[in-house]
Design a protein around this motif. Structure first.
Motif, PDB file in Angstrom:
ATOM      1  N   PRO A 103     126.843 -71.194  50.560  1.00 18.06           N
ATOM      2  CA  PRO A 103     126.112 -70.903  49.196  1.00 18.06           C
ATOM      3  C   PRO A 103     126.885 -70.054  48.224  1.00 18.06           C
ATOM      4  CG  PRO A 103     124.902 -70.869  51.196  1.00 18.06           C
ATOM      5  CD  PRO A 103     126.142 -70.759  51.542  1.00 18.06           C
ATOM      6  N   ALA A 104     127.700 -69.170  48.721  1.00 17.96           N
ATOM      7  CA  ALA A 104     128.451 -68.203  47.896  1.00 17.96           C
ATOM      8  C   ALA A 104     129.392 -68.770  46.988  1.00 17.96           C
ATOM      9  CB  ALA A 104     129.076 -67.173  48.648  1.00 17.96           C
ATOM     10  N   GLU A 105     129.823 -70.018  47.324  1.00 19.05           N
ATOM     11  CA  GLU A 105     130.775 -70.729  46.315  1.00 19.05           C
ATOM     12  C   GLU A 105     130.356 -70.850  44.838  1.00 19.05           C
ATOM     13  OE1 GLU A 105     131.900 -74.507  47.699  1.00 19.05           O
ATOM     14  OE2 GLU A 105     133.885 -74.204  46.889  1.00 19.05           O
ATOM     15  N   LYS A 106     128.743 -71.036  44.978  1.00 22.77           N
ATOM     16  CA  LYS A 106     128.291 -71.104  43.637  1.00 22.77           C
ATOM     17  C   LYS A 106     128.634 -70.041  42.749  1.00 22.77           C
ATOM     18  CE  LYS A 106     123.691 -71.255  42.339  1.00 22.77           C
ATOM     19  NZ  LYS A 106     122.286 -71.397  42.869  1.00 22.77           N
ATOM     20  N   SER A 107     128.783 -68.730  43.202  1.00 20.92           N
ATOM     21  CA  SER A 107     128.904 -67.710  42.416  1.00 20.92           C
ATOM     22  C   SER A 107     130.408 -67.590  41.652  1.00 20.92           C
ATOM     23  CB  SER A 107     129.115 -66.229  43.217  1.00 20.92           C
ATOM     24  OG  SER A 107     127.905 -66.268  44.018  1.00 20.92           O
ATOM     25  N   LEU A 108     131.478 -68.492  42.060  1.00 20.95           N
ATOM     26  CA  LEU A 108     132.634 -68.632  41.505  1.00 20.95           C
ATOM     27  C   LEU A 108     132.652 -69.769  40.267  1.00 20.95           C
ATOM     28  CD1 LEU A 108     135.061 -67.865  44.492  1.00 20.95           C
ATOM     29  CD2 LEU A 108     134.026 -66.225  42.797  1.00 20.95           C
ATOM     30  N   TYR A 109     131.573 -70.545  40.145  1.00 23.41           N
ATOM     31  CA  TYR A 109     131.805 -71.710  39.307  1.00 23.41           C
ATOM     32  C   TYR A 109     131.927 -71.003  37.765  1.00 23.41           C
ATOM     33  CZ  TYR A 109     129.405 -74.795  42.817  1.00 23.41           C
ATOM     34  OH  TYR A 109     129.119 -75.524  43.952  1.00 23.41           O
ATOM     35  N   SER A 110     131.535 -70.124  37.487  1.00 24.26           N
ATOM     36  CA  SER A 110     131.713 -69.831  36.233  1.00 24.26           C
ATOM     37  C   SER A 110     132.991 -69.285  35.816  1.00 24.26           C
ATOM     38  CB  SER A 110     130.606 -68.642  35.602  1.00 24.26           C
ATOM     39  OG  SER A 110     131.118 -67.449  35.318  1.00 24.26           O
ATOM     40  N   ILE A 111     133.738 -68.371  36.716  1.00 25.07           N
ATOM     41  CA  ILE A 111     134.869 -67.937  36.654  1.00 25.07           C
ATOM     42  C   ILE A 111     135.909 -69.135  36.789  1.00 25.07           C
ATOM     43  CG2 ILE A 111     135.248 -67.274  39.013  1.00 25.07           C
ATOM     44  CD1 ILE A 111     137.022 -65.544  36.157  1.00 25.07           C
ATOM     45  N   ARG A 112     135.901 -70.063  37.591  1.00 26.20           N
ATOM     46  CA  ARG A 112     136.484 -71.186  37.850  1.00 26.20           C
ATOM     47  C   ARG A 112     136.586 -72.099  36.525  1.00 26.20           C
ATOM     48  NH1 ARG A 112     134.601 -73.496  43.788  1.00 26.20           N
ATOM     49  NH2 ARG A 112     135.702 -71.967  44.740  1.00 26.20           N
ATOM     50  N   GLY A 113     135.427 -72.144  35.676  1.00 19.81           N
ATOM     51  CA  GLY A 113     135.248 -72.930  34.520  1.00 19.81           C
ATOM     52  C   GLY A 113     136.251 -72.264  33.670  1.00 19.81           C
ATOM     53  N   LEU A 114     136.271 -70.833  33.277  1.00 18.11           N
ATOM     54  CA  LEU A 114     137.219 -70.178  32.599  1.00 18.11           C
ATOM     55  C   LEU A 114     138.685 -70.420  32.906  1.00 18.11           C
ATOM     56  CD1 LEU A 114     135.237 -66.816  32.158  1.00 18.11           C
ATOM     57  CD2 LEU A 114     135.080 -68.413  30.614  1.00 18.11           C
ATOM     58  N   LEU A 115     138.975 -70.479  34.189  1.00 16.30           N
ATOM     59  CA  LEU A 115     140.282 -70.556  34.632  1.00 16.30           C
ATOM     60  C   LEU A 115     140.810 -72.115  34.103  1.00 16.30           C
ATOM     61  CD1 LEU A 115     140.437 -68.629  38.105  1.00 16.30           C
ATOM     62  CD2 LEU A 115     140.946 -67.846  35.819  1.00 16.30           C
ATOM     63  N   LYS A 116     139.913 -72.894  34.261  1.00 14.43           N
ATOM     64  CA  LYS A 116     140.164 -74.325  34.039  1.00 14.43           C
ATOM     65  C   LYS A 116     140.196 -74.393  32.421  1.00 14.43           C
ATOM     66  CE  LYS A 116     138.390 -78.712  34.727  1.00 14.43           C
ATOM     67  NZ  LYS A 116     137.272 -79.372  34.657  1.00 14.43           N
TER      68      LYS A 116
END
Ligand code: UTP
Length: 276
Positions: free
Chosen positions: A80-93
């Motif tokens: 479930p913790a993976e969800k917390s990284l969605y937003s930073i991953r979006g920025l990196l992409k």
């Protein structure tokens, strides 16, 4: 279309000592995201892709933050913790991140000037991450509004907010002519005026859209107050030539450079957090 945004993040953050002794002020979290994350998110939402950070010694955590973290990613994959990284991953992409150093902490104007080799002849945005601006969900966002005004008028545009009497002496304050509901033609600016000197209650907030000739002006600007090169001194010259607009943005501004503003922002963001 503006493609580049400069984030001056080189300051000492003395109002937050000792926390800022080894942690950049811009990385202090408002609830669960660092201030700089909000600022980059805002620029990305305005269609800007190239994020230019002006850093200094001791700010390497900023570079680590805006980068992939393979060990952590694989550790939390499928949890479930993976969800917390969605937003930073979006920025990196969607964005690129460039870094340059301000070798001497000589003021905001000097910080922006330090990024000149990463800019070209196109207009660019400048965002101060410690000014957290929250706009209504369906509004276009401050940087988008500044871009629109720049497209219409062809000049530099800064964001404005109305402040109470007791706060005017903390900010750059404008004198100008109101052109429409939210737009002012700026005629002059005063940095940190006394209440008596203040020409209005309209303060400049840390969102700027600047034409590239501002860089040349910054290069010629002498150190002013506190022996720093003040961005206001260069903006003032443009204002006096009638080449500067102000946009009174719709939303809330939290001055997170002060402990009081930071706590207010934290309470606001926390109380508006969805409860999942
Ligand atoms: P501030 O004046 O709010 O930041 O500048 P500061 O100097 O770090 O804070 P205090 O007053 O000591 O507590 C607004 C932004 O501009 C950056 C700061 O890092 C901050 O994000 N800045 C300021 C620079 O990058 N370089 C400078 O020379 C000055």
């Amino acid at each position: 279309m503006i493609t580049k945004c400069v984030f001056p993040v080189a300051g000492y953050g003395t109002r937050f000592l000792p926390a800022t002794k080894s942690t950049p002020k811009e990385m202090l979290p408002v609830v669960n995201k660092p201030l700089l994350h909000y600022a980059v998110e805002e620029a990305c939402a305005a269609g800007i892709q190239d994020m230019i950070m002006v850093t200094s010694r001791g700010k390497h955590s900023i570079q680590d933050y805006f980068d992939v973290s393979y060990e952590l990613d694989s550790h939390i994959a499928g949890t479930p913790a993976e969800k917390s990284l969605y937003s930073i991953r979006g920025l990196l992409k969607n964005c690129t991140f460039s870094y340059t150093r301000q070798n001497e902490i000589k003021g905001l104007g000097h910080a922006v000037f330090s990024a000149r080799h990463l800019l070209d002849s196109q207009p660019f945005a400048v965002t101060l991450a410690d000014d957290l601006c929250i706009t209504p969900k369906n509004s276009p966002g401050i940087l988008s509004s500044l871009q629109q005004l720049h497209q219409e008028h062809g000049c530099s545009v800064v964001a404005l907010a109305e402040v109470d009497d007791e706060k005017v002496s903390r900010y750059g304050v404008i004198r100008g002519k109101q052109l429409s509901d939210r737009v002012w033609k700026i005629e002059d600016m005063v940095e940190k005026p006394t209440l008596k000197e203040a020409p209005s209650r309209l303060a400049v907030v840390g969102r700027y859209l600047l034409t590239s000739d501002l860089l040349e002006l910054l290069g010629q600007t002498e150190a002013g107050r506190n022996n720093e090169i003040q961005i206001t001194d260069a903006l003032k010259q443009k204002a006096q030539k009638g080449e500067m607009l102000g946009y009174l943005f719709d939303g809330q501004w939290f001055d997170c450079g002060s402990v009081k503003g930071f706590v207010a922002a934290t309470n606001h963001v926390y109380s508006n957090l969805s409860t999942d």
